[in-house]
Write a protein that holds these residues in place. Structure first.
Motif, short mmCIF file in Angstrom:
data_model
loop_
_atom_site.label_atom_id
_atom_site.label_comp_id
_atom_site.label_asym_id
_atom_site.label_seq_id
_atom_site.Cartn_x
_atom_site.Cartn_y
_atom_site.Cartn_z
N SER A 1 1.03 -1.16 0.02
CA SER A 1 0.13 -0.01 -0.09
C SER A 1 0.89 1.31 -0.06
CB SER A 1 -0.78 -0.06 1.12
OG SER A 1 -1.84 1.12 1.11
N GLY A 2 0.40 2.27 -0.88
CA GLY A 2 1.23 3.62 -0.90
C GLY A 2 2.49 3.42 -1.71
N GLY B 1 2.48 3.50 -4.93
CA GLY B 1 2.38 4.18 -6.28
C GLY B 1 1.50 3.52 -7.20
N LYS B 2 0.93 2.44 -7.23
CA LYS B 2 0.50 1.76 -8.24
C LYS B 2 -0.57 2.37 -8.69
CE LYS B 2 -0.82 -1.74 -5.11
NZ LYS B 2 -0.49 -1.15 -4.07
N SER B 3 -1.66 2.83 -7.85
CA SER B 3 -2.88 3.83 -8.60
C SER B 3 -2.34 4.82 -9.13
CB SER B 3 -3.62 4.09 -7.20
OG SER B 3 -4.09 2.97 -6.61
N THR B 4 -1.33 5.55 -8.45
CA THR B 4 -0.74 6.64 -9.13
C THR B 4 -0.30 6.52 -10.44
OG1 THR B 4 0.06 7.68 -6.90
CG2 THR B 4 0.97 8.58 -8.88
N1 LIG Z 1 -4.01 12.95 -4.25
C1 LIG Z 1 -2.83 12.95 -3.36
N2 LIG Z 1 -2.22 13.91 -2.53
C2 LIG Z 1 -1.12 13.52 -1.64
N3 LIG Z 1 -0.71 12.46 -1.67
C3 LIG Z 1 -1.11 11.23 -2.51
C4 LIG Z 1 -2.27 11.60 -3.27
N4 LIG Z 1 -2.62 10.42 -3.91
C5 LIG Z 1 -1.94 9.39 -3.64
N5 LIG Z 1 -0.93 10.21 -2.72
C6 LIG Z 1 0.44 9.33 -2.15
O1 LIG Z 1 0.94 8.77 -2.95
C7 LIG Z 1 1.50 7.41 -2.63
C8 LIG Z 1 0.99 6.39 -3.63
O2 LIG Z 1 -0.21 6.40 -3.59
P1 LIG Z 1 -0.87 5.46 -4.46
O3 LIG Z 1 -2.38 5.55 -4.25
O4 LIG Z 1 -0.57 5.43 -5.89
O5 LIG Z 1 -0.56 3.69 -3.81
P2 LIG Z 1 -1.11 2.63 -4.20
O6 LIG Z 1 0.18 1.82 -4.40
O7 LIG Z 1 -1.98 2.68 -5.16
O8 LIG Z 1 -1.66 2.13 -2.76
P3 LIG Z 1 -2.86 1.06 -2.01
O9 LIG Z 1 -2.60 -0.21 -2.37
O10 LIG Z 1 -3.19 1.53 -0.88
O11 LIG Z 1 -4.04 1.67 -2.89
C9 LIG Z 1 1.05 7.45 -1.14
O12 LIG Z 1 1.91 7.78 -0.01
C10 LIG Z 1 -0.08 8.22 -1.12
O13 LIG Z 1 -0.25 8.75 0.21
#
Ligand SMILES: Nc1ncnc2c1ncn2[C@@H]1O[C@H](COP(=O)(O)OP(=O)(O)OP(=O)(O)O)[C@@H](O)[C@H]1O
Ligand SMILES: [Mg+2]
Lengths: 229, 252
Positions: free
Chosen positions: B46-47, B49-52
């Motif tokens: 989690s966190g 950056g996958k979604s990003t």
């Molecule tokens: N809109 C935003 N503003 C500030 N920080 C953000 C934003 N979106 C994501 N982040 C931060 O960027 C990092 C990556 O987030 P992301 O959502 O891409 O993670 P992830 O791998 O998809 O996690 P998960 O498995 O929880 O969905 C995290 O630390 C998150 O807190």
């Protein structure tokens, strides 16, 4: 203290003669005010300072001052300006009726635009992202996703506003308009029976409130049919 | 020879992509090529950056440095290119995001009508055939809140498919679902994969990754740590971070 029922029976039909004006003031300022509110809302959320600032000032000024003062400024103050007397709006602003509609409309627009803004802010970002991902333009997202959801979210507050507006129409009596309140005041001056007259008038307003409340209740129910299981 | 070179031009290309949220760097020099028809599974803590990363591909997030080229369009501030990309890239979200005020069929018809200018009867016909494809044509006239989570997610997939996308992005499509509904969604995704759709799926469904993916990508702290075939990825992970991650999720 004696309480004369015959006076109530006599005065209610007289006051109801003014219900037309009360309803006209209500409907005109509600409809025009709501249309105006949409423009102010669009300016307010436009992210462009030259649109946003005027909208914010408008809202601040007309929500932040008593509507009675606004009515007085328009009715007593405007005629002192030559350019207003020479403008195309003068025939309207010369009449107390026009002044009352203008004041109520502007005041209502300020409130309603804030109510709608609350609705717009209440729309879940996820829906807009889904719309964006499908290729909808910003404008299409606003019209087809944000607006319908925001409108439904706004109904309870909007219905409150309409009730407030209905009560505010009574202020028009202060600038000689013979709405129900205006008529009530003349009757009181004549018979000196404020209790009977004003209590009967209050009951008429309560009935109108009841109708408005229920109408919006039905509307909300209809617009929420997708939420019920 | 020339033909084979041009046909192997990747449909998605990320080159040295950085993404910052304020001072926080969510993506660090991401490089990723996806060929047409390839099915990529992305996993990581989690966190990480996958979604990003996948949200940058259809510009729900704007990258701050590097290049993203999707289906021949480089993503910049040009609205035209963004629209062109979004039309060809479908996205499915963890939280479904069906439009709550529209019936299922209207959810499916909205974008084709507005974006593709498909006439209404044609859009309806297409929407019905997509609902059949995800096996819920009988729900067409209901509203999203009347459907189960699994049904809603299948509708969301059908809604994306109505735009005939070249590419589908999935952001943890099953992680908001009750366990008994996960399979019905994975089945639909598997069908899509078999039909040759280019897919990037963020998911921790390792069974799906094994059976469907051409490659598995592991992300951690904003970086792509490892990219491998599913077999190698699960049986023979290269990096220690991957091993640790796999031991954690397989322990469940
Ligand atoms: N809109 C935003 N503003 C500030 N920080 C953000 C934003 N979106 C994501 N982040 C931060 O960027 C990092 C990556 O987030 P992301 O959502 O891409 O993670 P992830 O791998 O998809 O996690 P998960 O498995 O929880 O969905 C995290 O630390 C998150 O807190
Ligand atoms: Mg995520």
């Amino acid at each position: 203290m004696s309480f004369e029922f015959s006076l109530i029976i006599d005065s209610i039909p007289k006051m109801l003669a003014g219900i037309g004006i009360t309803l006209e003031l209500l409907l005109l300022s509600m409809v025009i005010g709501t249309i105006l509110a949409i423009f102010i809302l669009l300016m307010r959320i436009s992210n462009r300072w030259y649109l946003c600032w005027p909208a914010m000032s408008f809202i601040y000024i007309f929500r932040g001052t008593p509507i009675l003062i606004q009515i007085f400024i328009i009715y007593y103050g405007f005629p002192q300006f030559e350019f207003i007397r020479e403008s195309i709006f003068w025939p309207m602003l010369r009449e107390p009726y026009g002044c009352a509609v203008l004041a109520l409309t502007i005041n209502n627009a300020a409130y309603v635009s804030e109510i709608f803004r609350g609705g717009v802010n209440g729309v879940d970002r996820g829906y807009l992202e889904a719309g964006a991902a499908l290729g909808l333009s910003i404008r299409q997202r606003f019209i087809y996703i944000t607006a319908p959801i925001a409108i439904r979210l706004s109904i309870p507050a909007y219905s409150n506003d309409v009730i407030g507006l209905m009560k505010a129409t009574a202020l028009a009596s202060t600038i000689t308009l013979l709405d129900m309140m205006g008529i009530a005041r003349t009757i009181v001056a004549e018979y000196y029976a404020p209790y009977e007259i004003f209590i009967s008038l209050a009951i008429i307003y309560l009935i109108m409130t009841w109708i408005i409340q229920n109408a919006f209740g039905l509307l909300e129910k209809r617009m929420s049919r997708h939420i019920r299981q | 020879m020339i033909n084979s070179v041009t046909s192997s031009e990747p449909i998605i290309r990320l080159k040295d992509v950085d993404k910052f949220f304020g001072g926080f760097q969510a993506l660090k020099k991401i490089n990723l090529n996806v060929e047409k028809g390839e099915r990529i599974v992305v996993c990581g803590p989690s966190g990480s950056g996958k979604s990003t990363m996948i949200r940058c591909i259809n510009r729900l997030e704007q990258h701050n440095a590097g290049h993203i080229i999707v289906n021949g369009h480089e993503l910049t501030d040009q609205v035209k290119d963004i629209d062109a990309v979004r039309r060809e890239v479908g996205m499915v979200f963890q939280s479904f995001n069906l439009f709550p005020h529209l019936s299922i069929i209207d959810n499916l018809m909205l974008a084709p009508k507005l974006v593709r200018k498909t006439p209404k009867p044609k859009a309806r016909e297409q929407a019905m055939s997509m609902l059949e494809r995800v096996r819920i044509p009988e729900q067409a006239d209901k509203y999203p809140s009347q459907l189960s989570g699994g049904q809603q997610q299948r509708v969301a997939i059908a809604r994306s498919l109505c735009m005939n996308p070249e590419i589908m992005l999935f952001d943890e499509p099953t992680s908001a679902l009750d366990p008994e509904m996960i399979n019905e969604v994975l089945e639909v995704m598997t069908d899509l994969a078999k039909e040759g759709m280019t897919m990037i799926c963020v998911t921790h469904e390792m069974g799906f990754a094994r059976s469907v993916a051409d490659a598995v990508i592991f992300m951690d702290e904003g970086e792509i740590v490892e990219r491998n075939t599913p077999e190698e990825f699960f049986n023979n992970p290269k990096s220690d971070r991957t091993k640790l991650f796999l031991s954690q999720i397989l322990a469940h």
